[in-house]
Enzyme design. Structure first.
Site, PDB file in Angstrom:
ATOM      1  N   ASN A 118     -14.160 -31.601   5.113  1.00 48.24           N
ATOM      2  CA  ASN A 118     -14.191 -31.590   3.683  1.00 48.24           C
ATOM      3  C   ASN A 118     -14.020 -32.646   2.872  1.00 48.24           C
ATOM      4  OD1 ASN A 118     -11.394 -32.288   4.045  1.00 48.24           O
ATOM      5  ND2 ASN A 118     -10.298 -30.420   3.669  1.00 48.24           N
ATOM      6  N   HIS A 162     -11.793 -35.003   3.061  1.00 50.45           N
ATOM      7  CA  HIS A 162     -10.301 -35.737   3.027  1.00 50.45           C
ATOM      8  C   HIS A 162     -10.209 -37.066   3.707  1.00 50.45           C
ATOM      9  CE1 HIS A 162      -8.498 -33.393   6.930  1.00 50.45           C
ATOM     10  NE2 HIS A 162      -9.152 -34.780   7.206  1.00 50.45           N
ATOM     11  N   ASP A 171      -0.231 -40.306   8.733  1.00 48.24           N
ATOM     12  CA  ASP A 171       0.325 -39.173   8.488  1.00 48.24           C
ATOM     13  C   ASP A 171       0.865 -38.536   9.603  1.00 48.24           C
ATOM     14  OD1 ASP A 171      -2.060 -38.630   9.956  1.00 48.24           O
ATOM     15  OD2 ASP A 171      -3.205 -37.964   8.291  1.00 48.24           O
ATOM     16  N   GLU A 217      -6.124 -33.665   0.876  1.00 49.42           N
ATOM     17  CA  GLU A 217      -6.935 -32.749   0.710  1.00 49.42           C
ATOM     18  C   GLU A 217      -7.743 -32.673  -0.473  1.00 49.42           C
ATOM     19  OE1 GLU A 217      -7.720 -31.576   3.497  1.00 49.42           O
ATOM     20  OE2 GLU A 217      -6.151 -30.673   4.686  1.00 49.42           O
TER      21      GLU A 217
HETATM   22  P1  PGA Z   1     -11.600 -36.221  13.438  1.00 51.71           P
HETATM   23  O1  PGA Z   1     -10.614 -35.996  12.205  1.00 51.71           O
HETATM   24  O2  PGA Z   1     -11.419 -37.645  13.660  1.00 51.71           O
HETATM   25  O3  PGA Z   1     -10.820 -35.386  14.575  1.00 51.71           O
HETATM   26  O4  PGA Z   1     -12.687 -35.700  12.941  1.00 51.71           O
HETATM   27  C1  PGA Z   1     -10.915 -36.796  10.989  1.00 51.71           C
HETATM   28  C2  PGA Z   1      -9.838 -36.398   9.981  1.00 51.71           C
HETATM   29  O5  PGA Z   1      -9.641 -35.021   9.781  1.00 51.71           O
HETATM   30  O6  PGA Z   1      -9.594 -37.220   9.057  1.00 51.71           O
END
Ligand code: PGA
Length: 258
Positions: free
Chosen positions: A136, A138, A67, A143
């Site tokens: 959450n 995702h 992304d 999302e």
């Molecule tokens: P993080 O984020 O590795 O910074 O915890 C993971 C994500 O949001 O997919």
């Protein structure tokens, strides 16, 4: 689906790096999918060590990032491209033209997303896709509520994601509101998935992803549908799981296939 519970962050990072290195060594033209975020940093450090100290060769490797924020140039210090360059690519012998990432400043985002999907197919498809997970649930910037069949497209970031990522920006107002993300349908076409999580803040999302019902409200639950998924978590991230899980993955014997 294999769930591997390790003692700590160092152990999950080393195991993920070893599995990715095994794919690189077993293919003539390996294609890897990579995430950004704090979770994969240890894996990237170990992959850099394997290159510098053990000669892991990246010259034939192609990569696709999951992304990118809409509106950020690759040179912006909070762009996903910049993150990948600083944390992995500049330290290894990958060819710059083999690095693929969504273009956050594409003039025609719809056309760009189609091009990105086509490029994944043209390169032979992704051999192994590394994934983090949001608090959450995702995966990438898909999302809650994202279609489980979605393709690469523009998404509005959830409020929780903007809040989680504000730590990387001066203020939460600076966090972009939109991103280009590989779709869930795109992600599960990879031949192998590795989902990584550490810290207790991920325990809830991990418990739902592994032991909950498959639902678009927890996009990571889609990994349950993939025939070759390894979920590697540290003890705090595993703390809400109810079943017993293994400490080592089964040994996958790979042969050169492309
Ligand atoms: P993080 O984020 O590795 O910074 O915890 C993971 C994500 O949001 O997919």
């Amino acid at each position: 689906m294999e769930v591997v519970v390790k003692k700590d962050y160092d152990e999950i990072s080393k195991l993920a790096a070893k599995m990715i290195a095994d794919v690189i060594k077993s293919k003539t033209k390996p294609v890897l999918g990579f995430p950004t975020g704090s979770t994969p940093i240890g894996t990237y450090k170990e992959l850099i060590r394997l290159h510098k100290e053990e000669g892991l060769d990246w010259s034939k490797v192609s990569t696709f990032n999951l992304d990118e924020y809409v509106g950020l140039e690759p040179k912006h210090d909070q762009s996903c491209y910049y993150f990948m360059w600083e944390n992995l690519f500049k330290h290894i012998n990958i060819r710059k033209e083999s690095i693929h990432a969504p273009n956050g400043v594409a003039k025609d985002i719809v056309a760009f997303c189609k091009w990105y999907e086509d490029e994944i197919i043209k390169t032979g498809g992704i051999d192994v896709q590394l994934l983090g997970i949001g608090g959450n649930g995702h995966i990438a910037f898909n999302e809650p509520g994202s279609s489980l069949g979605s393709r690469t497209r523009i998404k509005t970031l959830a409020k929780e994601t903007i809040k989680d990522n504000a730590r990387f920006f001066k203020t939460s107002d600076e966090v972009p509101k939109y991103a280009i993300t590989m779709g869930i349908g795109t992600i599960i076409e990879a031949r192998e998935l590795i989902l990584l999580a550490n810290k207790e803040t991920k325990a809830d999302a991990i418990s739902k992803a592994i032991e909950g019902p498959i639902t678009a409200m927890v996009p990571a639950t889609v990994v349950q549908m993939h025939p070759r998924t390894t979920i590697i978590v540290d003890k705090p991230a595993a703390s809400k799981l109810t079943r017993e899980y293994i400490a080592e993955p089964r040994v996958l014997k790979t042969t050169k296939t492309n």
